[in-house]
Design an enzyme around this catalytic site. Structure first.
Site, mmCIF file in Angstrom:
data_model
loop_
_atom_site.group_PDB
_atom_site.id
_atom_site.type_symbol
_atom_site.label_atom_id
_atom_site.label_comp_id
_atom_site.label_asym_id
_atom_site.label_seq_id
_atom_site.Cartn_x
_atom_site.Cartn_y
_atom_site.Cartn_z
ATOM 1 N N ARG A 144 16.926 27.926 15.011
ATOM 2 C CA ARG A 144 16.674 28.675 13.776
ATOM 3 C C ARG A 144 15.623 29.730 14.077
ATOM 4 O O ARG A 144 14.595 29.445 14.694
ATOM 5 C CB ARG A 144 16.163 27.741 12.687
ATOM 6 C CG ARG A 144 15.636 28.463 11.440
ATOM 7 C CD ARG A 144 14.878 27.493 10.550
ATOM 8 N NE ARG A 144 14.462 28.090 9.295
ATOM 9 C CZ ARG A 144 13.287 28.671 9.081
ATOM 10 N NH1 ARG A 144 12.397 28.745 10.055
ATOM 11 N NH2 ARG A 144 12.986 29.161 7.897
ATOM 12 N N ASP B 262 0.438 27.753 3.318
ATOM 13 C CA ASP B 262 0.071 28.928 4.103
ATOM 14 C C ASP B 262 -1.352 29.373 3.778
ATOM 15 O O ASP B 262 -1.731 29.454 2.609
ATOM 16 C CB ASP B 262 1.027 30.084 3.828
ATOM 17 C CG ASP B 262 2.416 29.831 4.387
ATOM 18 O OD1 ASP B 262 2.562 28.920 5.233
ATOM 19 O OD2 ASP B 262 3.356 30.540 3.989
ATOM 20 N N HIS C 105 3.281 21.881 5.165
ATOM 21 C CA HIS C 105 2.028 22.629 5.195
ATOM 22 C C HIS C 105 2.011 23.633 4.049
ATOM 23 O O HIS C 105 3.023 23.870 3.395
ATOM 24 C CB HIS C 105 1.880 23.382 6.527
ATOM 25 C CG HIS C 105 2.891 24.464 6.715
ATOM 26 N ND1 HIS C 105 4.207 24.226 7.038
ATOM 27 C CD2 HIS C 105 2.800 25.822 6.592
ATOM 28 C CE1 HIS C 105 4.876 25.347 7.118
ATOM 29 N NE2 HIS C 105 4.047 26.354 6.841
ATOM 30 N N HIS D 297 5.445 23.250 1.984
ATOM 31 C CA HIS D 297 6.808 23.494 2.448
ATOM 32 C C HIS D 297 6.926 23.103 3.916
ATOM 33 O O HIS D 297 5.926 22.847 4.594
ATOM 34 C CB HIS D 297 7.208 24.953 2.236
ATOM 35 C CG HIS D 297 6.268 25.949 2.825
ATOM 36 N ND1 HIS D 297 5.037 26.268 2.267
ATOM 37 C CD2 HIS D 297 6.356 26.714 3.944
ATOM 38 C CE1 HIS D 297 4.422 27.172 2.998
ATOM 39 N NE2 HIS D 297 5.205 27.461 4.031
#
Length: 281
Positions: A226, A162, A160, A216
C-alpha cells in the site's frame, strides 16, 4: 527481497511471544466500511459560507472528511505513485544511507526500535521530509511536486493520532485506512478522486477540544503493498500552542516541546501518549 526492511529478523523475538502477552482489542473484528463526509471545494467560490460550515461540522463530528475538486491533478498523483514505487524498490541498504536523496538525517524510517510488543510495531517504511528539504533533493523530480512533505507507507501503521494541525492524505486503491468513532473502528473506502483530511493534535489543543484528533491506523494485507502520501501541516518548533477559549483544557506548549515529549514517550514506552501529557488538572 533486498528492498524490504528486515522486519522478520528484527522482531523475531516479538513474533514468538504468546498471543496472551498482547493487549486484546475487542473491536478488532468489528470493522465496518464507511463513506466519510465529502466536501466539494469548488463550492467555496459560490457557496463559501455553507461550504465552510460543512467542513466545520465534519471536522467536529468525525475528525476526518474527504475533499474533491481540490486542485491536485490526477497526473501529479500518478507521477508521484510512479516515483514512489521506484524509490521503495531500491535496495534497503541504499535507502538507509545518510545522504540518500540528499535528505536530512533519519528521513527514512521503518519499524520501531523501542517496541516491546507487536502492537507497537508499524509494519511500514516511510520517507519524512520537510519543505526545506525539497530544494536540495537529488533525483526523483516528481517527488518534488507540492504539496510536501510526502510520507509513503507500506503494509500497516499502529493506532495513533497525528502531531499536526491538519493532515492531508492520498491513499491508493489498496485502502487500509481505519479510524475510530464512538468506540468502533471503521474502514475508509478508497476514492481515487478524493484527498482525506484529518484533525491533528495541535488543532485539538488550539480549539480546546471542539475539534478532535482521532485515533487511526492502517491495516493492509502482507501480500499487497500500500502506498500513501501525507502532508502534515505543522508550525515552527518555537510556535506556542494555546487554547483559543477559556477555561483552557491544555497548558501552553511549544511545538518543539510537544515533539520532544512525544519522542521521549515512544523511547520509554514504545507508544505515543499525546495531548494527555499537557492537560491542566
Amino acid at each position: 527481497m533486498d528492498h524490504e526492511p528486515p522486519f522478520q529478523e528484527t522482531y523475531e523475538n516479538l513474533l514468538h511471544l504468546p498471543y496472551d502477552h498482547e493487549p486484546k482489542d475487542e473491536n478488532v473484528f468489528m470493522v465496518e466500511e464507511c463513506d466519510l463526509p465529502m466536501i466539494d471545494l469548488s463550492r467555496l467560490d459560490l457557496e463559501r459560507g455553507k461550504c465552510i460550515k460543512e467542513i466545520a461540522r465534519a471536522a467536529r463530528e468525525w475528525g476526518f472528511f474527504q475533499v474533491v475538486n481540490h486542485g491536485v491533478s490526477q497526473e501529479v498523483l500518478s507521477s508521484l505513485k510512479y516515483e514512489q514505487t521506484k524509490v521503495f524498490r531500491l535496495p534497503f541498504k541504499k535507502k538507509m544511507e545518510d545522504d540518500f536523496l540528499n535528505l536530512s538525517a533519519k528521513s527514512y524510517r521503518w519499524g520501531n526500535s523501542k517496541a516491546t510488543s507487536l502492537k507497537q510495531v508499524p509494519w511500514s517504511e516511510a520517507f519524512h521530509f520537510s519543505i526545506s528539504d525539497i530544494s536540495r533533493m537529488n533525483g526523483y523530480k516528481s517527488l518534488r511536486y507540492p504539496p510536501c512533505p510526502f510520507t509513503p507507507e507500506v503494509f500497516g501503521l499502529v493506532p495513533h493520532t497525528d502531531s499536526s494541525f491538519l493532515t492531508i492524505l492520498y491513499q491508493d486503491q489498496v485502502g487500509g485506512l481505519q479510524f475510530m468513532k464512538d468506540g468502533k473502528w471503521f474502514r475508509v473506502k478508497p476514492n481515487p478522486e478524493a484527498l482525506i483530511v484529518n484533525i491533528g493534535d495541535l488543532f485539538q489543543a488550539l480549539s480546546n477540544d471542539v475539534f478532535k484528533s482521532i485515533k487511526h491506523k492502517v491495516v493492509s494485507t502482507r501480500d499487497v503493498e500500500r502506498f500513501s502520501v501525507a502532508y502534515f501541516y505543522c508550525p515552527f518548533a518555537e510556535a506556542v500552542i494555546q487554547s483559543c477559549t477559556k477555561p483552557a483544557l491544555y497548558k501552553q506548549f511549544s511545538f518543539g516541546e510537544y515533539q520532544q515529549q512525544t519522542q521521549k514517550d515512544v523511547q520509554d514506552t514504545g507508544c505515543k501518549v499525546g495531548l494527555s501529557r499537557f492537560l491542566l488538572l
